[in-house]
Design a protein around this motif. Structure first.
Motif, mmCIF file in Angstrom:
data_model
loop_
_atom_site.group_PDB
_atom_site.id
_atom_site.type_symbol
_atom_site.label_atom_id
_atom_site.label_comp_id
_atom_site.label_asym_id
_atom_site.label_seq_id
_atom_site.Cartn_x
_atom_site.Cartn_y
_atom_site.Cartn_z
ATOM 1 N N TYR A 348 31.480 109.594 28.642
ATOM 2 C CA TYR A 348 32.343 110.124 27.594
ATOM 3 C C TYR A 348 31.452 110.521 26.428
ATOM 4 N N ASP A 349 31.416 111.836 26.129
ATOM 5 C CA ASP A 349 30.462 112.351 25.159
ATOM 6 C C ASP A 349 29.041 111.922 25.503
ATOM 7 N N GLY A 350 28.746 111.936 26.799
ATOM 8 C CA GLY A 350 27.400 111.638 27.260
ATOM 9 C C GLY A 350 27.061 110.171 27.378
ATOM 10 N N VAL A 351 28.020 109.288 27.138
ATOM 11 C CA VAL A 351 27.752 107.845 27.180
ATOM 12 C C VAL A 351 28.584 107.200 28.280
ATOM 13 N N ARG A 352 27.932 106.368 29.091
ATOM 14 C CA ARG A 352 28.643 105.593 30.105
ATOM 15 C C ARG A 352 28.890 104.193 29.566
ATOM 16 N N PRO A 353 30.158 103.740 29.514
ATOM 17 C CA PRO A 353 30.430 102.387 29.026
ATOM 18 C C PRO A 353 29.673 101.343 29.836
ATOM 19 N N GLY A 354 29.184 100.325 29.159
ATOM 20 C CA GLY A 354 28.400 99.289 29.816
ATOM 21 C C GLY A 354 29.027 97.922 29.677
ATOM 22 N N VAL A 355 28.208 96.902 29.819
ATOM 23 C CA VAL A 355 28.669 95.516 29.752
ATOM 24 C C VAL A 355 28.757 95.084 28.299
ATOM 25 N N ARG A 356 29.973 94.881 27.804
ATOM 26 C CA ARG A 356 30.160 94.290 26.475
ATOM 27 C C ARG A 356 30.123 92.775 26.568
ATOM 28 N N THR A 357 30.799 92.251 27.592
ATOM 29 C CA THR A 357 30.792 90.808 27.819
ATOM 30 C C THR A 357 30.568 90.560 29.305
ATOM 31 N N ALA A 358 29.793 89.543 29.625
ATOM 32 C CA ALA A 358 29.527 89.188 31.014
ATOM 33 C C ALA A 358 30.810 88.699 31.680
ATOM 34 N N PRO A 359 30.867 88.714 33.008
ATOM 35 C CA PRO A 359 32.024 88.126 33.689
ATOM 36 C C PRO A 359 32.269 86.711 33.182
ATOM 37 N N PRO A 360 33.514 86.367 32.906
ATOM 38 C CA PRO A 360 33.794 85.105 32.202
ATOM 39 C C PRO A 360 33.663 83.879 33.090
ATOM 40 N N GLU A 361 33.364 82.765 32.473
ATOM 41 C CA GLU A 361 33.456 81.488 33.162
ATOM 42 C C GLU A 361 34.934 81.167 33.391
ATOM 43 N N LEU A 362 35.203 80.328 34.364
ATOM 44 C CA LEU A 362 36.585 80.018 34.729
ATOM 45 C C LEU A 362 37.330 79.389 33.549
ATOM 46 N N GLY A 363 38.421 80.045 33.139
ATOM 47 C CA GLY A 363 39.242 79.527 32.047
ATOM 48 C C GLY A 363 38.606 79.627 30.680
ATOM 49 N N GLU A 364 37.558 80.428 30.554
ATOM 50 C CA GLU A 364 36.800 80.508 29.302
ATOM 51 C C GLU A 364 37.668 80.901 28.107
ATOM 52 N N HIS A 365 38.708 81.689 28.345
ATOM 53 C CA HIS A 365 39.489 82.221 27.227
ATOM 54 C C HIS A 365 40.919 81.699 27.179
ATOM 55 N N THR A 366 41.222 80.658 27.956
ATOM 56 C CA THR A 366 42.599 80.144 27.995
ATOM 57 C C THR A 366 43.085 79.762 26.603
ATOM 58 N N ARG A 367 42.294 78.980 25.892
ATOM 59 C CA ARG A 367 42.728 78.530 24.564
ATOM 60 C C ARG A 367 42.849 79.702 23.590
ATOM 61 N N ALA A 368 41.894 80.600 23.622
ATOM 62 C CA ALA A 368 41.930 81.724 22.684
ATOM 63 C C ALA A 368 43.169 82.593 22.919
ATOM 64 N N VAL A 369 43.505 82.818 24.185
ATOM 65 C CA VAL A 369 44.686 83.634 24.480
ATOM 66 C C VAL A 369 45.945 82.938 23.984
ATOM 67 N N LEU A 370 46.063 81.651 24.238
ATOM 68 C CA LEU A 370 47.251 80.909 23.799
ATOM 69 C C LEU A 370 47.340 80.853 22.273
ATOM 70 N N HIS A 371 46.195 80.639 21.605
ATOM 71 C CA HIS A 371 46.197 80.684 20.134
ATOM 72 C C HIS A 371 46.677 82.043 19.654
ATOM 73 N N GLY A 372 46.236 83.106 20.323
ATOM 74 C CA GLY A 372 46.652 84.443 19.927
ATOM 75 C C GLY A 372 48.137 84.686 20.093
ATOM 76 N N LEU A 373 48.760 83.926 20.983
ATOM 77 C CA LEU A 373 50.213 84.030 21.181
ATOM 78 C C LEU A 373 50.987 83.149 20.216
ATOM 79 N N GLY A 374 50.278 82.405 19.375
ATOM 80 C CA GLY A 374 50.941 81.559 18.387
ATOM 81 C C GLY A 374 51.077 80.112 18.788
ATOM 82 N N TYR A 375 50.450 79.693 19.883
ATOM 83 C CA TYR A 375 50.540 78.298 20.316
ATOM 84 C C TYR A 375 49.597 77.436 19.478
ATOM 85 N N SER A 376 50.077 76.286 19.081
ATOM 86 C CA SER A 376 49.257 75.350 18.310
ATOM 87 C C SER A 376 48.399 74.521 19.250
#
Length: 391
Positions: A348-376
């Protein structure tokens, strides 16, 4: 380009993760929903070969730039956070057997009623219904069923599937294409639609040329030499040189006479090249075998013939055009170290998107996703204690 688009990915193996990764490469927030034991591709590779620390290259190839959330889909306590997550999403993509998410209360009718703007993509082997709905959908099986294998190989040899999972990957691309079309349509209508892609349709689409011939009465046949195509005029295929292999394609009789002056092509007319393709290829093969690949490369280039080297994967990786196209990327894994992967295939405009973040560890973002949904924190701990989620 897809920043602000949230994708919930219930996918595994290759077709689904590939489609999800294409969207993640473009900036979508892709949340991969995994079981407590992790996605299938975390612990599997086709040759049983892993990087250091049992890091799976198969997981690496389809899960960069995504987030991992572990949810027990069969736990009743998991339904509320899952539905909250779906309410926040633009796309749901799933590659379970048809009917699985319906039985879990997450089918199209249910989630569309909750979130009418949601684009719901189902990726399967053969479609959501029909006589093959319960069959296992896997790349080589569909290559056999769809006619790809039967069209490949020598006339007196067995049918040959392709040397890569071409159907899985093409189906993933078609799935991502359908999702993008549906998102674009939603901008006009305000309503999401159900998108379906499957391996069988993808395998047929890969054969758009030969199947169009067949639909209109043409019957091709595999060649005795294995060089000729069932539906292309000669030369068309791979020829042995004195020290390797070289590929030729679609050369006029005039050029054949110029390059192979004593091969008996003086009376060959353009319209006869298909019917005589075995004889034409046989004569070319006899001549090509007398010189090295490098020698023929010079000859064919000088004659402006359509030719290519026959590369192994090591040669492909080192190929100057492949390198020039910026085809590879890498990321650091805490145990496996430096891991190399293919980049997103489009620029896209001469640039190929690359790796922003490595493949995640298992459950690495569970808490962050739930916090983002408003869970305490207390809410999240309660879900952990109930066995509904894991981080």
């Amino acid at each position: 380009m897809l920043s602000g688009i949230r994708v919930i990915s219930f996918t595994h193996f290759l077709q689904g993760p590939s489609a999800s990764q294409l969207l993640a490469d473009l900036g979508a927030d892709v949340i991969k929903i995994e079981p407590r034991t992790g996605a299938f591709e975390r612990t599997w590779t086709a040759p049983g070969w892993f990087l250091e620390g049992d890091h799976s290259p198969f997981f690496a190839l389809g899960n960069r730039n995504v987030r991992s959330m572990v949810v027990d889909l069969k736990n009743p306590a998991a339904m509320a956070p899952l539905l909250d997550l779906i309410d926040s999403a633009d796309v749901l993509i799933e590659s379970f057997r048809p009917g699985t998410l319906d039985r879990l209360g997450l089918g199209w009718e249910t989630v569309h009623a909750r979130n009418p703007r949601l684009v719901y993509a189902s990726l399967s082997g053969y479609g959501s219904d029909g006589p093959y709905v319960d069959r296992p959908g896997q790349d080589v099986l569909v290559q056999a069923l769809s006619g790809i294998a039967m069209a490949t190989g020598r006339a007196d040899g067995p049918p040959q599937p392709a040397g890569a999972c071409i159907v899985d990957q093409h189906a993933g691309v078609l799935g991502a294409f359908g999702i993008l079309a549906a998102l674009h349509g939603r901008e006009r209508t305000g309503t999401g639609v159900k998108v379906e892609s499957n391996l069988l349709n993808a395998a047929l689409d890969l054969q758009i040329e030969p199947l169009t011939y067949a639909l209109n009465g043409f019957t091709g046949a595999r060649s005795a030499s294995g060089i000729s195509s069932p539906f292309y005029t000669a030369p068309y295929g791979v020829f042995a040189t004195a020290d390797g292999w070289i590929c030729l394609s679609l050369t006029s009789p005039a050029t054949l006479r110029q390059v192979f002056a004593d091969a008996g092509f003086d009376d060959l007319a353009a319209g006869e090249a298909f019917d005589q393709r075995e004889a034409v290829n046989g004569r070319i093969a006899a001549h090509v075998a007398t010189r090295t690949t490098a020698e023929w490369a010079d000859v064919f280039s000088a004659a402006r013939m359509w030719w290519a080297p026959v590369n192994g994967h090591d040669e492909v990786i080192a190929d100057p055009q492949v390198q020039h196209n910026d085809s590879f990327d890498q990321y650091e894994h805490p145990v496996a170290g430096n891991v190399r992967v293919l980049k997103h295939p489009v620029s896209y405009d001469g640039v190929r998107p690359g790796v922003r973040t490595a493949p995640p560890e298992l459950g690495e973002h569970t808490r962050a996703v739930l916090h983002g949904l408003g869970y305490s924190e207390d809410d999240i701990e309660a879900l952990h204690e109930a066995g509904a989620v894991r981080s």
